[in-house]
Design a protein around this motif. Structure first.
Motif, PDB file in Angstrom:
ATOM      1  N   TRP A  58       0.943  -1.360  -0.168  1.00 38.57           N
ATOM      2  CA  TRP A  58       0.063  -0.002  -0.177  1.00 38.57           C
ATOM      3  C   TRP A  58       0.717   1.400  -0.101  1.00 38.57           C
ATOM      4  CZ3 TRP A  58      -3.168  -2.678   4.425  1.00 38.57           C
ATOM      5  CH2 TRP A  58      -4.087  -3.276   4.021  1.00 38.57           C
ATOM      6  N   LEU A  59       1.996   1.346   0.784  1.00 32.50           N
ATOM      7  CA  LEU A  59       2.520   2.365   0.868  1.00 32.50           C
ATOM      8  C   LEU A  59       3.369   2.833  -0.589  1.00 32.50           C
ATOM      9  CD1 LEU A  59       4.280   4.504   2.510  1.00 32.50           C
ATOM     10  CD2 LEU A  59       5.984   2.730   2.930  1.00 32.50           C
ATOM     11  N   SER A  60       3.803   1.758  -1.367  1.00 30.20           N
ATOM     12  CA  SER A  60       4.446   1.961  -2.520  1.00 30.20           C
ATOM     13  C   SER A  60       3.493   2.449  -3.459  1.00 30.20           C
ATOM     14  CB  SER A  60       4.966   0.500  -3.173  1.00 30.20           C
ATOM     15  OG  SER A  60       6.330   0.119  -2.507  1.00 30.20           O
ATOM     16  N   ARG A  61       2.412   1.865  -3.562  1.00 29.90           N
ATOM     17  CA  ARG A  61       1.144   2.625  -4.435  1.00 29.90           C
ATOM     18  C   ARG A  61       1.064   3.806  -4.146  1.00 29.90           C
ATOM     19  NH1 ARG A  61      -3.688  -1.731  -4.549  1.00 29.90           N
ATOM     20  NH2 ARG A  61      -4.666   0.195  -5.788  1.00 29.90           N
ATOM     21  N   GLY A  62       0.802   4.387  -2.746  1.00 29.92           N
ATOM     22  CA  GLY A  62       0.413   5.554  -2.258  1.00 29.92           C
ATOM     23  C   GLY A  62       1.496   6.792  -2.673  1.00 29.92           C
ATOM     24  N   GLN A  63       2.819   6.317  -2.565  1.00 36.59           N
ATOM     25  CA  GLN A  63       4.110   7.259  -2.832  1.00 36.59           C
ATOM     26  C   GLN A  63       4.456   7.181  -4.214  1.00 36.59           C
ATOM     27  OE1 GLN A  63       6.905   5.936   0.126  1.00 36.59           O
ATOM     28  NE2 GLN A  63       6.185   7.010   1.685  1.00 36.59           N
ATOM     29  N   TRP A  64       3.692   6.486  -5.212  1.00 38.91           N
ATOM     30  CA  TRP A  64       4.273   6.393  -6.670  1.00 38.91           C
ATOM     31  C   TRP A  64       4.252   7.971  -7.142  1.00 38.91           C
ATOM     32  CZ3 TRP A  64       4.520   1.806  -9.707  1.00 38.91           C
ATOM     33  CH2 TRP A  64       4.767   1.859 -11.053  1.00 38.91           C
ATOM     34  N   LEU A  65       5.384   7.998  -7.654  1.00 39.36           N
ATOM     35  CA  LEU A  65       5.629   9.348  -8.772  1.00 39.36           C
ATOM     36  C   LEU A  65       6.351   8.929  -9.932  1.00 39.36           C
ATOM     37  CD1 LEU A  65       6.943  11.755  -6.020  1.00 39.36           C
ATOM     38  CD2 LEU A  65       4.481  11.627  -7.013  1.00 39.36           C
ATOM     39  N   PRO A  66       6.312   9.581 -10.977  1.00 45.34           N
ATOM     40  CA  PRO A  66       6.807   9.197 -12.164  1.00 45.34           C
ATOM     41  C   PRO A  66       8.433   9.075 -12.245  1.00 45.34           C
ATOM     42  CG  PRO A  66       5.325  10.584 -12.949  1.00 45.34           C
ATOM     43  CD  PRO A  66       5.054  10.594 -11.272  1.00 45.34           C
ATOM     44  N   GLU A  67       8.842   9.941 -11.292  1.00 42.15           N
ATOM     45  CA  GLU A  67      10.303  10.081 -10.962  1.00 42.15           C
ATOM     46  C   GLU A  67      10.904   9.062  -9.925  1.00 42.15           C
ATOM     47  OE1 GLU A  67       8.532  13.820  -8.805  1.00 42.15           O
ATOM     48  OE2 GLU A  67       8.315  12.341 -10.770  1.00 42.15           O
ATOM     49  N   ALA A  68       9.951   8.521  -9.200  1.00 39.96           N
ATOM     50  CA  ALA A  68      10.283   7.444  -8.332  1.00 39.96           C
ATOM     51  C   ALA A  68       9.071   6.520  -8.054  1.00 39.96           C
ATOM     52  CB  ALA A  68      10.745   8.227  -6.820  1.00 39.96           C
ATOM     53  N   TRP A  69       9.330   5.286  -8.441  1.00 39.19           N
ATOM     54  CA  TRP A  69       8.284   4.428  -8.233  1.00 39.19           C
ATOM     55  C   TRP A  69       8.706   2.954  -8.095  1.00 39.19           C
ATOM     56  CZ3 TRP A  69       9.143   0.857 -12.052  1.00 39.19           C
ATOM     57  CH2 TRP A  69       9.773   1.275 -13.262  1.00 39.19           C
ATOM     58  N   SER A  70       7.775   2.251  -7.483  1.00 39.84           N
ATOM     59  CA  SER A  70       8.044   0.845  -7.021  1.00 39.84           C
ATOM     60  C   SER A  70       6.858  -0.185  -7.435  1.00 39.84           C
ATOM     61  CB  SER A  70       8.260   0.463  -5.508  1.00 39.84           C
ATOM     62  OG  SER A  70       8.455  -0.860  -5.507  1.00 39.84           O
ATOM     63  N   LEU A  71       6.859  -0.784  -8.429  1.00 39.16           N
ATOM     64  CA  LEU A  71       5.804  -1.709  -8.918  1.00 39.16           C
ATOM     65  C   LEU A  71       5.804  -2.939  -8.317  1.00 39.16           C
ATOM     66  CD1 LEU A  71       3.350  -1.980 -10.986  1.00 39.16           C
ATOM     67  CD2 LEU A  71       5.090  -2.819 -12.749  1.00 39.16           C
TER      68      LEU A  71
END
Length: 205
Positions: A58-71
């Motif tokens: 959930w944290l990775s989804r909530g913090q997603w930005l095009p310049e810093a992401w984790s799928l």
């Protein structure tokens, strides 16, 4: 979006599937005494380990930005959850480099699923998103992960030193270039649904 290989399906899990994946982690993902990760989440009690998996997703989804992401993708075999993988990018539109991570339930080790799942991630990175390199850091005594990396064509790229339980630990840094990936890729991968997600990887002009 989903990635399909001959035996596996990788896709973002819905909350019910995420709970099932967390249960797989609660059941154990490595033998007692092993420490495959710098963050010691696998040594938490089973219920806390399951909660960690869900919270991190959930944290990775909530913090997603095009310049810093984790799928984060669930790994499924004939519909059965067996583990999770991640593909991470930092300043990806400029650097075109990714890092991967993964875990599988202990019952699914030693059957080639880890190699097949990472091959799917690498196909997404290189063939679909235009990456130029994939990076990995692996403890020197993590024979399973080291073997997966060698099979897929990674080459040594130095070492890194960290602290684990108050003691220094050494990891091998590994790099897979697009050229080496093309020479070693053997796993057929089908990607569907990416076009609707592409804006999450590349910012609008």
């Amino acid at each position: 979006m989903r990635l399909e290989t001959p035996r596996l399906e990788l896709r973002p899990p819905h909350d019910g599937e995420l709970a099932a994946l967390a249960d797989v982690a609660a059941g154990g993902i490595h033998l007692p005494g092993e420490r495959p990760f710098l963050t010691p989440w696998t040594h938490l009690p089973p219920q806390e380990r399951a909660l960690y998996v869900m919270q991190q997703h959930w944290l990775s989804r909530g913090q997603w930005l095009p310049e810093a992401w984790s799928l984060g993708l669930g790994v499924f075999r004939e519909g059965q959850p067996i583990g999770m993988v991640s593909l991470r990018g930092r300043d990806f539109p400029v650097l075109r480099e990714v890092k991967t991570g993964s875990w599988l339930g202990l019952a699914f080790h030693g059957q080639g699923y880890g190699t097949e799942a990472r091959a799917a991630l690498l196909h997404l990175a290189f063939a679909e998103l235009g990456a130029v390199a994939a990076l990995s850091e692996v403890f020197q005594d993590n024979a399973a992960s080291q073997g997966v990396s060698r099979t897929l064509g990674y080459r040594p790229d130095g070492i890194s030193r960290d602290v684990l339980d108050g003691q220094p630990v050494v990891s091998d840094r590994l790099r897979l270039t697009r050229e080496d990936w093309e020479r070693h890729q053997r796993t057929p991968v089908t990607v569907t649904g990416l076009e609707a997600c592409r804006r999450f990887f590349f910012p609008e002009p």
